[in-house]
Design an enzyme around this catalytic site. Structure first.
Site, PDB file in Angstrom:
ATOM      1  N   LYS A 100      36.619  50.948  35.038  1.00  0.00           N
ATOM      2  CA  LYS A 100      37.579  51.960  35.495  1.00  0.00           C
ATOM      3  C   LYS A 100      37.626  53.015  34.388  1.00  0.00           C
ATOM      4  O   LYS A 100      38.671  53.292  33.784  1.00  0.00           O
ATOM      5  CB  LYS A 100      38.949  51.286  35.745  1.00  0.00           C
ATOM      6  CG  LYS A 100      39.984  52.187  36.369  1.00  0.00           C
ATOM      7  CD  LYS A 100      39.729  52.525  37.831  1.00  0.00           C
ATOM      8  CE  LYS A 100      40.764  53.501  38.336  1.00  0.00           C
ATOM      9  NZ  LYS A 100      40.433  54.040  39.678  1.00  0.00           N
ATOM     10  N   ASP A 139      37.438  50.378  41.942  1.00  0.00           N
ATOM     11  CA  ASP A 139      37.985  50.618  43.292  1.00  0.00           C
ATOM     12  C   ASP A 139      36.853  50.887  44.280  1.00  0.00           C
ATOM     13  O   ASP A 139      36.838  50.368  45.401  1.00  0.00           O
ATOM     14  CB  ASP A 139      39.037  51.745  43.288  1.00  0.00           C
ATOM     15  CG  ASP A 139      38.610  52.990  42.528  1.00  0.00           C
ATOM     16  OD1 ASP A 139      37.531  52.981  41.890  1.00  0.00           O
ATOM     17  OD2 ASP A 139      39.352  53.994  42.580  1.00  0.00           O
ATOM     18  N   ASP A 196      37.697  38.706  38.376  1.00  0.00           N
ATOM     19  CA  ASP A 196      38.537  37.752  39.108  1.00  0.00           C
ATOM     20  C   ASP A 196      38.814  38.272  40.507  1.00  0.00           C
ATOM     21  O   ASP A 196      38.634  37.577  41.505  1.00  0.00           O
ATOM     22  CB  ASP A 196      39.851  37.544  38.339  1.00  0.00           C
ATOM     23  CG  ASP A 196      40.783  36.595  39.066  1.00  0.00           C
ATOM     24  OD1 ASP A 196      40.308  35.520  39.483  1.00  0.00           O
ATOM     25  OD2 ASP A 196      41.964  36.926  39.232  1.00  0.00           O
ATOM     26  N   ASP A 212      37.045  36.983  44.495  1.00  0.00           N
ATOM     27  CA  ASP A 212      37.793  36.484  45.663  1.00  0.00           C
ATOM     28  C   ASP A 212      37.427  37.339  46.877  1.00  0.00           C
ATOM     29  O   ASP A 212      37.225  36.832  47.973  1.00  0.00           O
ATOM     30  CB  ASP A 212      39.316  36.568  45.435  1.00  0.00           C
ATOM     31  CG  ASP A 212      39.910  35.261  44.920  1.00  0.00           C
ATOM     32  OD1 ASP A 212      39.244  34.575  44.118  1.00  0.00           O
ATOM     33  OD2 ASP A 212      41.046  34.914  45.312  1.00  0.00           O
TER      34      ASP A 212
HETATM   35  C1  IPM Z   1      39.848  31.857  38.680  1.00  0.00           C
HETATM   36  C2  IPM Z   1      41.335  31.625  38.793  1.00  0.00           C
HETATM   37  C3  IPM Z   1      41.950  31.689  37.402  1.00  0.00           C
HETATM   38  C4  IPM Z   1      41.656  33.063  36.814  1.00  0.00           C
HETATM   39  C5  IPM Z   1      43.443  31.368  37.366  1.00  0.00           C
HETATM   40  C6  IPM Z   1      43.752  30.016  37.956  1.00  0.00           C
HETATM   41  C7  IPM Z   1      44.019  31.483  35.993  1.00  0.00           C
HETATM   42  O1  IPM Z   1      41.898  32.557  39.651  1.00  0.00           O
HETATM   43  O2  IPM Z   1      39.163  31.045  38.037  1.00  0.00           O
HETATM   44  O3  IPM Z   1      39.337  32.812  39.260  1.00  0.00           O
HETATM   45  O4  IPM Z   1      42.377  34.030  37.104  1.00  0.00           O
HETATM   46  O5  IPM Z   1      40.701  33.181  36.051  1.00  0.00           O
HETATM   47 MN    MN Z   2      40.473  33.877  40.612  1.00  0.00          MN
END
Ligand code: IPM
Ligand code: MN
Length: 354
Positions: free
Chosen positions: A186, A219, A243, A247
């Site tokens: 960013k 972004d 992180d 996801d």
């Molecule tokens: C991950 C999880 C962890 C992170 C949490 C549980 C602290 O979300 O491994 O991605 O944010 O690294």
């Molecule tokens: Mn995570």
């Protein structure tokens, strides 16, 4: 080969998915004539309950001694009071930091058998094969934290050394793949990102002239992951961005429950864990998807023990089980009854011929 594997089941669904990964590792031992020993230790909420410490000394020692560590998940509502002084996640962060595992590899691959489980249209999923390299031991996760009733601070610091070593690891990995790196930052807002971008430009030009480098703001990267994921090869980024983006990227594969990860230090001694959390809402019911943990065990064999054929055998067996329709609720096909954690383990063992 002989190896000591540290086993940290943790909280929530952790013990359930870990049990299946251990069955798979034991089957591999037998089939390929290895001798692994397993030593279990506590981490997270369960360690707070028994030791008052989410990363007890015995666990720290095991992480230092083991050839590799396999982790289930940490955390849960019992320990998540926002005012709590000690939290399960601190155990995970302390472990990552104590092992020095600065590079977190999160492969994101789509597979036709799972297209229907993704919220995205299948034409966007075709040929997606991304390796996200997330910096894991720096940034806002580890910076100074302050809190008064009316203000809060999380400091984000990155040093040249921290940036260079993770970029270098990403460069080496890109050389084993399609030689394309997208560095995500960013830099239009954050000073840490401006340093990151200038080091990336310099380091890749000097040390990896054979690798193609692009920069992308985080972004925009979040958007491009949905609109043109197949264009990415290696995506390298700082801790918090990695992180969040992984996801998001997991939805390309059908489920968060499918994604494994490997966290490596300079000696490639590693920590292996699914990217999902402890899923307290389904814990103890035997319905969690064990694939992320089983695929993490495959990464352990590949990266820490150098057992590539064994790793591939597990990966093929996971796909075979999914293709055979042995699917937990998160990836179940419409009109089909989902199976439990154990049944997925059984199908994978069967596909392994064990
Ligand atoms: C991950 C999880 C962890 C992170 C949490 C549980 C602290 O979300 O491994 O991605 O944010 O690294
Ligand atoms: Mn995570």
């Amino acid at each position: 080969m002989e190896a000591l594997i540290g086993v940290l089941p943790g909280d929530g669904i952790g013990p359930e998915v870990m049990a299946e990964a251990l069955r798979v590792l034991k089957a591999i031992e037998k089939k390929y004539q290895h001798r692994f020993s397993y030593q279990e230790a506590l981490i997270g909420g369960i360690a707070i309950d028994t030791h008052g410490d989410p990363f007890p000394d015995a666990t720290r020692k095991l992480c230092a001694d083991a050839d590799a560590v396999l982790l289930g998940a940490v955390g849960g509502p019992k320990w998540s009071d926002p005012d709590a002084k000690i939290r399960p996640e601190q155990g995970l962060l302390a472990m990552r930091s104590s092992m020095g595992v600065f590079a977190n590899l999160r492969p994101v691959q789509t597979h036709p058998a799972l297209y229907a489980s993704s919220p995205l249209r299948s034409e966007r999923l075709h040929g997606v094969d991304i390796l996200v390299v997330r910096e894991l031991t720096g940034g806002a996760y580890f910076g100074r934290k302050e809190r008064t009733p009316d203000s809060a601070t999380d400091v984000c610091t990155y040093t040249r050394v921290e940036i260079e070593r993770v970029l270098r690891m990403a460069g080496e990995l890109a050389r084993t793949r399609r030689r394309k790196i997208t560095s995500v930052d960013k830099a239009n807002v954050l000073e840490t990102s401006r340093l990151w971008r200038s080091i990336a430009t310099e380091l890749y030009a000097r040390e990896f002239p054979d690798v193609q480098l692009d920069h992308l703001y985080v972004d925009a990267a979040a958007m491009h992951l949905l609109s043109r994921a197949a264009d990415f090869d290696v995506l390298v980024t700082e801790n918090l961005f990695g992180d969040i983006l992984t996801d998001e990227a997991s939805m390309l594969t059908g489920s968060l429950g499918m994604l494994p990860s490997a966290s490596l230090n300079a000696e490639k001694r590693g920590l292996y864990e699914p990217i999902h959390g402890s899923a307290p809402d389904i814990a103890g019911r035997g319905i969690a998807n064990p694939c992320g943990t089983i695929l993490s065990a495959a990464m352990l064999l590949r990266h820490s023990l150098g057992l590539e054929p064994e790793a591939q055998a597990i990966e093929s067996a996971v796909i075979a089980a999914v293709e055979a329709g042995c699917r937990t609720a998160d990836i179940a096909l419409p009109g089909k009854v989902p199976v439990g954690t154990r049944a997925v383990g059984d199908a994978i063992l069967q596909a392994l011929g064990a």
